[in-house]
Design a protein around this motif. Structure first.
Motif, PDB file in Angstrom:
ATOM      1  N   ALA A   4      27.426  48.613  38.161  1.00 33.51           N
ATOM      2  CA  ALA A   4      28.678  47.957  37.802  1.00 33.51           C
ATOM      3  C   ALA A   4      28.515  46.449  37.675  1.00 33.51           C
ATOM      4  O   ALA A   4      29.132  45.813  36.809  1.00 33.51           O
ATOM      5  CB  ALA A   4      29.755  48.304  38.829  1.00 33.51           C
ATOM      6  N   LEU A   5      27.682  45.849  38.533  1.00 32.84           N
ATOM      7  CA  LEU A   5      27.491  44.401  38.488  1.00 32.84           C
ATOM      8  C   LEU A   5      26.893  43.972  37.155  1.00 32.84           C
ATOM      9  O   LEU A   5      27.302  42.957  36.573  1.00 32.84           O
ATOM     10  CB  LEU A   5      26.593  43.961  39.647  1.00 32.84           C
ATOM     11  CG  LEU A   5      26.252  42.478  39.694  1.00 32.84           C
ATOM     12  CD1 LEU A   5      27.512  41.618  39.764  1.00 32.84           C
ATOM     13  CD2 LEU A   5      25.337  42.185  40.889  1.00 32.84           C
ATOM     14  N   THR A  40      27.228  45.406  34.272  1.00 31.67           N
ATOM     15  CA  THR A  40      28.274  45.503  33.248  1.00 31.67           C
ATOM     16  C   THR A  40      29.200  44.294  33.308  1.00 31.67           C
ATOM     17  O   THR A  40      29.550  43.715  32.268  1.00 31.67           O
ATOM     18  CB  THR A  40      29.071  46.800  33.438  1.00 31.67           C
ATOM     19  OG1 THR A  40      28.166  47.916  33.323  1.00 31.67           O
ATOM     20  CG2 THR A  40      30.157  46.937  32.384  1.00 31.67           C
ATOM     21  N   ARG A  41      29.557  43.870  34.516  1.00 26.14           N
ATOM     22  CA  ARG A  41      30.423  42.691  34.649  1.00 26.14           C
ATOM     23  C   ARG A  41      29.701  41.435  34.175  1.00 26.14           C
ATOM     24  O   ARG A  41      30.308  40.568  33.512  1.00 26.14           O
ATOM     25  CB  ARG A  41      30.875  42.527  36.106  1.00 26.14           C
ATOM     26  CG  ARG A  41      31.783  43.639  36.612  1.00 26.14           C
ATOM     27  CD  ARG A  41      32.476  43.238  37.901  1.00 26.14           C
ATOM     28  NE  ARG A  41      31.553  42.950  38.986  1.00 26.14           N
ATOM     29  CZ  ARG A  41      31.087  43.859  39.827  1.00 26.14           C
ATOM     30  NH1 ARG A  41      31.441  45.133  39.692  1.00 26.14           N
ATOM     31  NH2 ARG A  41      30.263  43.510  40.802  1.00 26.14           N
ATOM     32  N   GLN A  42      28.436  41.306  34.492  1.00 27.87           N
ATOM     33  CA  GLN A  42      27.667  40.138  34.055  1.00 27.87           C
ATOM     34  C   GLN A  42      27.548  40.095  32.538  1.00 27.87           C
ATOM     35  O   GLN A  42      27.650  39.021  31.928  1.00 27.87           O
ATOM     36  CB  GLN A  42      26.280  40.159  34.702  1.00 27.87           C
ATOM     37  CG  GLN A  42      26.299  39.905  36.193  1.00 27.87           C
ATOM     38  CD  GLN A  42      24.952  40.131  36.842  1.00 27.87           C
ATOM     39  OE1 GLN A  42      24.111  40.858  36.305  1.00 27.87           O
ATOM     40  NE2 GLN A  42      24.725  39.537  38.010  1.00 27.87           N
ATOM     41  N   GLU A  81      29.631  41.450  30.377  1.00 27.55           N
ATOM     42  CA  GLU A  81      30.957  41.130  29.833  1.00 27.55           C
ATOM     43  C   GLU A  81      31.217  39.628  29.917  1.00 27.55           C
ATOM     44  O   GLU A  81      31.788  39.038  28.989  1.00 27.55           O
ATOM     45  CB  GLU A  81      32.030  41.906  30.592  1.00 27.55           C
ATOM     46  CG  GLU A  81      32.018  43.406  30.307  1.00 27.55           C
ATOM     47  CD  GLU A  81      32.942  44.196  31.227  1.00 27.55           C
ATOM     48  OE1 GLU A  81      33.409  43.607  32.235  1.00 27.55           O
ATOM     49  OE2 GLU A  81      33.184  45.387  30.948  1.00 27.55           O
ATOM     50  N   ARG A  82      30.802  38.995  31.001  1.00 26.90           N
ATOM     51  CA  ARG A  82      31.009  37.552  31.153  1.00 26.90           C
ATOM     52  C   ARG A  82      30.158  36.781  30.154  1.00 26.90           C
ATOM     53  O   ARG A  82      30.631  35.805  29.550  1.00 26.90           O
ATOM     54  CB  ARG A  82      30.654  37.147  32.589  1.00 26.90           C
ATOM     55  CG  ARG A  82      30.676  35.637  32.863  1.00 26.90           C
ATOM     56  CD  ARG A  82      32.000  35.015  32.471  1.00 26.90           C
ATOM     57  NE  ARG A  82      33.121  35.651  33.138  1.00 26.90           N
ATOM     58  CZ  ARG A  82      34.389  35.384  32.853  1.00 26.90           C
ATOM     59  NH1 ARG A  82      34.689  34.503  31.896  1.00 26.90           N
ATOM     60  NH2 ARG A  82      35.361  36.001  33.490  1.00 26.90           N
ATOM     61  N   ASP A 129      26.132  36.914  40.963  1.00 22.81           N
ATOM     62  CA  ASP A 129      27.554  37.169  40.761  1.00 22.81           C
ATOM     63  C   ASP A 129      27.800  37.448  39.286  1.00 22.81           C
ATOM     64  O   ASP A 129      26.859  37.541  38.491  1.00 22.81           O
ATOM     65  CB  ASP A 129      28.400  35.997  41.261  1.00 22.81           C
ATOM     66  CG  ASP A 129      28.084  34.676  40.539  1.00 22.81           C
ATOM     67  OD1 ASP A 129      27.523  34.720  39.416  1.00 22.81           O
ATOM     68  OD2 ASP A 129      28.396  33.613  41.093  1.00 22.81           O
ATOM     69  N   GLU A 130      29.051  37.573  38.885  1.00 25.12           N
ATOM     70  CA  GLU A 130      29.338  37.972  37.505  1.00 25.12           C
ATOM     71  C   GLU A 130      28.981  36.890  36.495  1.00 25.12           C
ATOM     72  O   GLU A 130      28.845  37.164  35.306  1.00 25.12           O
ATOM     73  CB  GLU A 130      30.802  38.364  37.354  1.00 25.12           C
ATOM     74  CG  GLU A 130      31.799  37.223  37.469  1.00 25.12           C
ATOM     75  CD  GLU A 130      33.220  37.683  37.167  1.00 25.12           C
ATOM     76  OE1 GLU A 130      33.966  36.900  36.549  1.00 25.12           O
ATOM     77  OE2 GLU A 130      33.560  38.809  37.559  1.00 25.12           O
TER      78      GLU A 130
END
Length: 488
Positions: free
Chosen positions: A322-323, A325-327, A329-330, A473-474
């Motif tokens: 999940a991390l 994917t968030r990175q 997206e950012r 982090d993201e």
């Protein structure tokens, strides 16, 4: 849920140790320290060290190349976390045999490290126990197996015998996180001793594991040495580790115990080797340092002309945590970088596979001529009906990613290549970019994300960044890409 300060509150403060203390302790022994052979089950283990050779091949001449330099250790990329147990067994035997033969010819003493995941995924107990067994077959008894998966910079610590993983701002027992539900290496226990019992299916009971806590580590150095000296018959030792100073304290005790004749095999997370070697924590590489590593292509392609230089870099994303994917997206939100999907459904279908990859490669070459590009595997995670089947799916997907990178590199030269995810980064390095020997230059973020300089192959002169799926982090991916593009 709890914060780190709440978890460590019952224990004394960490000692004021430095990397220099470890180097001085090693010198005081009066005999050369062993050369450490680190069998890394994916390439992300180099993220905490700097200035060390890296091998993706373990032929005897490759190991001899590393032994012949000034470095105190070499990282050998086995990629075994992506392989079934029987393949991990075979590779471990090959690396140990090649290393011991090369070292004997050069009269070097070795120590062996099995570097694995700080969230407890990988072939345990197979790999460290096999190394220990092979050493004993060669006449070297092994007293203990050091189990130290902690990676404080990434939010993985062991306190009170419990291994924790940071999720957001909170630290959760690792058995309660998504990593414990891994399709291949899942587990339930958060206590390291109980995890050893679970993974060995009761062959090693939890009460047989030695578990020095932070009080012993931080305030009773002689007692810690005594505990290490008491280990016998490959006994597992799982110390608490909550910060860099704890790793340094453990390293001092290990140097003392080894100087008194004890032998250990190590199963550790990324920062252990930095502490054990007495390396300083290196500052992240700057844009200027990255630029200094770039160089023009050596030679030319088959048409007698050098490949065109891309405007941007290539980001390859295979990790599905999940991390990541968030990175991703950012990164897209911050920079508008285009994204191409390698569709897993299409590459698992032999009818559509080849045409799909040709299309992705053609689009990628065109987009790299305009700027930075992300090539990722489609985000729907596809797993098999069991652990072995899931690994086979992963290997087929990884092979498709490798072929995509090879196709792109055959037509255009990116400013950099960044691979996201352990299996992805290993396969991209060794097969996609043809890297056999490299140097780990240093981290891109504090203590995490490694940059390699290839010493051979088509990627020589193209910075290669190994970015684990589960660290930072993201904003981390976007921050690294910004530095790589000279925008820090």
């Amino acid at each position: 849920m709890a914060t780190l300060s709440e978890i460590v509150a019952p224990y004394p403060a960490a000692p004021a140790l430095t990397a220099l203390d470890v180097r001085e302790a090693a010198r005081a022994v009066g005999a050369p320290q062993p050369f450490f052979v680190v069998l890394d089950d994916d390439p992300t283990g180099t993220q905490s060290v700097s200035g060390l050779p890296v091998l993706t091949s373990w032929a005897q001449e490759d190991v001899a190349w590393a032994l012949g330099g000034d470095a105190p250790a070499v990282y050998v990329m086995t990629n075994s976390r992506s392989l079934p147990p029987e393949h991990a067994d075979r590779i471990t035997r090959e690396v140990v045999a090649a290393a011991t033969t090369a070292a004997a010819a050069m009269r070097r003493r070795l120590a062996f490290v099995s570097r694995s995941d700080s969230t407890l995924r990988g072939h345990f107990p197979l790999e460290p126990q096999l190394i220990a067994d092979l050493l004993e077959e060669a006449g070297q008894p092994v007293d203990g197996i050091i189990l130290a998966p902690a990676f404080p910079e990434a939010g993985r610590v062991s306190v009170g015998g419990i291994h924790y993983t940071r999720i957001g701002e909170d630290f959760l027992p690792s058995g309660e996180t998504e990593f414990a539900r891994d399709a291949t290496f899942g587990y339930t226990a958060s206590s390291l001793a109980a995890w050893v019992e679970e993974k060995t299916r009761g062959a090693i009971r939890a009460d047989e594991v030695l578990t020095p806590d932070l009080t012993e580590l931080r305030t009773r150095p002689e007692a810690l040495v005594g505990l290490l000296m008491s280990a016998k018959d490959q006994q597992v030792i799982a110390p608490d580790i909550a910060c860099e100073q704890d790793l340094l304290a453990l390293s001092l005790a290990l140097i003392a115990a080894e100087a008194r004749g004890r032998t250990f095999v190590y199963r550790v997370g990324p920062p252990f080797m930095r502490a054990r070697l007495g390396q300083e924590v290196r500052a992240p590489l700057s844009a200027q340092e990255v630029e200094a590593l770039r160089s023009p292509e050596e030679g030319a392609d088959g048409r007698g002309a050098a490949k065109p230089e891309a405007v941007g870099g290539l980001v390859v994303v295979g990790s599905h945590v999940a991390l990541t994917t968030r990175q991703l997206e950012r990164l897209v939100a911050d920079s508008g970088v285009p994204v191409l999907d390698v569709e897993v459904g299409k590459i698992l279908d032999p009818v559509s596979r080849d045409d799909h990859l040709k299309d992705v490669i053609a689009q990628a070459v065109e987009l790299l001529g305009q700027g930075t590009l992300v090539v990722r595997t489609s985000r729907t995670l596809v797993t098999g009906i069991n652990a072995e089947d899931s690994l086979e799916v992963s290997r087929r997907v990884s092979t498709a990613v490798v072929e995509t990178v090879q196709g792109i590199m055959g037509r255009i030269r990116p400013r950099f290549v960044l691979a996201k995810g352990g299996i992805t980064s290993s396969d991209v390095a060794s097969r996609g970019l043809g890297i056999r020997r490299a140097q780990c230059v240093g981290p891109m973020l504090p203590g995490i994300v490694s940059l390699w300089a290839a010493q051979d192959g088509p990627a020589r002169g193209v910075p290669y960044i190994v970015f684990p799926g589960n660290v930072g982090d993201e904003h981390a991916l976007a921050a690294v890409v910004k530095v790589l593009l000279g925008q820090d």
